[in-house]
Write an enzyme that holds these catalytic residues in place. Structure first.
Site, short mmCIF file in Angstrom:
data_model
loop_
_atom_site.label_atom_id
_atom_site.label_comp_id
_atom_site.label_asym_id
_atom_site.label_seq_id
_atom_site.Cartn_x
_atom_site.Cartn_y
_atom_site.Cartn_z
CG ASN A 38 -0.40 -0.55 2.55
OD1 ASN A 38 0.27 -1.53 2.64
ND2 ASN A 38 -0.09 0.51 3.52
CB CYS A 79 -3.88 3.03 8.28
SG CYS A 79 -4.45 2.39 6.90
N1 PLP Z 1 -4.42 -4.04 3.65
C1 PLP Z 1 -3.98 -3.21 3.12
C2 PLP Z 1 -2.62 -3.34 2.17
C3 PLP Z 1 -4.43 -1.74 2.91
O1 PLP Z 1 -4.02 -0.83 2.28
C4 PLP Z 1 -5.45 -1.44 3.79
C5 PLP Z 1 -6.14 -0.15 3.86
O2 PLP Z 1 -5.49 0.78 3.79
C6 PLP Z 1 -6.28 -2.37 4.63
C7 PLP Z 1 -5.56 -3.90 4.49
C8 PLP Z 1 -7.28 -2.22 5.63
O3 PLP Z 1 -8.44 -1.93 4.93
P1 PLP Z 1 -9.87 -1.38 5.46
O4 PLP Z 1 -9.52 -0.06 5.40
O5 PLP Z 1 -10.91 -1.76 4.56
O6 PLP Z 1 -9.98 -2.13 6.90
#
Ligand code: PLP
Length: 376
Positions: free
Chosen positions: A149, A322
């Protein structure tokens, strides 16, 4: 001042089809578990979305469990696999650049006595020899993301499966497919992964819906949430019908749109081309998503750059959204990629959406060049 939104990897703007599907679902307000007409209408919307998401992922609808998002799907998969496989082996293989919704459950399992091996993702690639060496001992399960990400690196999961087959392991492979889903041409994730995590809001759906694909080979995965037994007993809680319906519509639209990925790649290439001689450093993994570009602006801290760009109505991220508000020192993922501290502190993630235009990209590049002049 218009907004130039280049943060689709944090959350993509919802597509019209998703909003329309959610609107219809708000009208069909019944509880999908109710047996009367209103309930059946809502259930029909959930079933339709299941077919749409399954078709986009290339699997049978009954393999899809709807949950609240990528975070829940990752937690469900990891804690569930630890329960069903933990008696056979205490070793788990993952990578050093997973999203916190994988990394934090892994830390929790370490406290419970599991040994977690984090494969290197230096330079955006996995080393098959390291994996081979780690598979010499029995392994409970593996969890490896499809695409990162922050850097946009796409990891070779077909290669991972090949090594697993060669080593003769029976350990299941879970994949956090949140960023890779519908961003990789002809991806066949379900042919080499046993569980796959998806999130709706990264593909033009709404926040609050996601899915876990569970192959028929995985039996008795325990539910993470207990209660009324919805989603075949795997995920209790009344379904978020509007977000699920929107997820289905967004997945169907993205899967049908044959131009989408090449359009995203063309926007990214345009920015790469325009920044090449700007002094801005471009961090480009050998295999990467078409929609993520990671850069560092020498001498300009990410926070300065974010403020400067934000004042011009330009939205990008410093690292992943995040973690952006956490005051954590350093960045685990970018260090794992191999970036030095100075490049980490000055790094930005630009992520593209189909709603961006070439003109938007030209304005972004102009602003980035100006920003590079803020240098200390
Ligand atoms: N996994 C990855 C690689 C992400 O980029 C994200 C969110 O940024 C998530 C998991 C978490 O997803 P959610 O926002 O739907 O909880």
């Amino acid at each position: 001042m218009g907004i130039l939104y280049f943060d689709a990897a944090a959350t993509a703007p919802p597509v019209g089809e998703a909003l329309e599907a959610a609107g219809q679902a708000y009208t069909a307000y019944g509880n999908p578990s109710s047996l009367h007409g209103e309930g059946l209408s809502a259930k029909h919307l959930v079933d339709k979305a299941r077919e749409q998401v399954a078709s986009a992922l290339r699997c049978k609808p009954e393999r899809i469990t709807f949950v609240s998002g990528g975070t829940e799907a990752n937690n469900q998969a990891i804690f569930g696999l630890a329960k069903i496989r933990g008696k056979r082996a205490k070793k788990i293989i993952t990578t050093d650049s997973e999203h916190p919704s994988v990394e934090e459950p892994m830390k929790a399992l370490e406290k419970e006595g599991f040994t977690v091996v984090r494969l290197s993702t230096k330079g955006g690639v996995l080393d098959p020899d390291q994996l081979k060496a780690e598979l010499r001992e029995p392994v409970a399960f593996l969890s490896i993301m499809r695409a990162n990400n922050e850097t946009g690196a796409v990891y070779d999961l077909a290669g991972v499966r090949k090594v697993m087959t060669l080593c003769g392991t029976d350990a299941p492979l879970h994949c956090d497919g949140v960023q890779g889903f519908l961003k990789i041409e002809n991806d066949r994730l379900t042919s080499f992964c046993d569980l796959v995590t998806l999130s709706a809001h990264k593909i033009g759906g709404l926040k609050g819906a996601g899915a876990l694909y569970i192959s028929e080979k995985i039996r008795n995965l325990p539910p993470y949430l207990l209660g009324g037994g919805q989603e075949n007993g795997l995920r209790s809680g009344t379904e978020n019908v509007p977000a699920i319906a929107a997820f289905g519509a967004a997945a169907e639209k993205a899967a049908k749109d044959k131009e989408r990925l090449s359009y995203l790649a063309s926007l990214r290439e345009k920015v790469v081309g325009e920044l090449e001689d700007s002094g801005i450093r471009l961090h480009i993994p050998p295999v990467h998503l078409p929609n993520i570009l990671h850069i560092s602006i020498p001498g300009v801290l990410s926070s300065w750059a974010l403020n400067f760009l934000s004042a011009k109505g330009i939205c990008v991220s410093a690292g992943s959204a995040c973690s952006a508000r956490e005051k954590k020192k350093g960045n685990r993922v970018l260090s794992a990629y191999g970036l030095p501290t100075e490049e980490i502190e000055t790094s930005l993630r630009i992520s593209f959406d189909i709603s961006n235009t070439e003109e938007d990209c030209a304005l972004l590049c102009e602003a980035l060049r100006e920003c590079a002049k803020l240098k200390r």
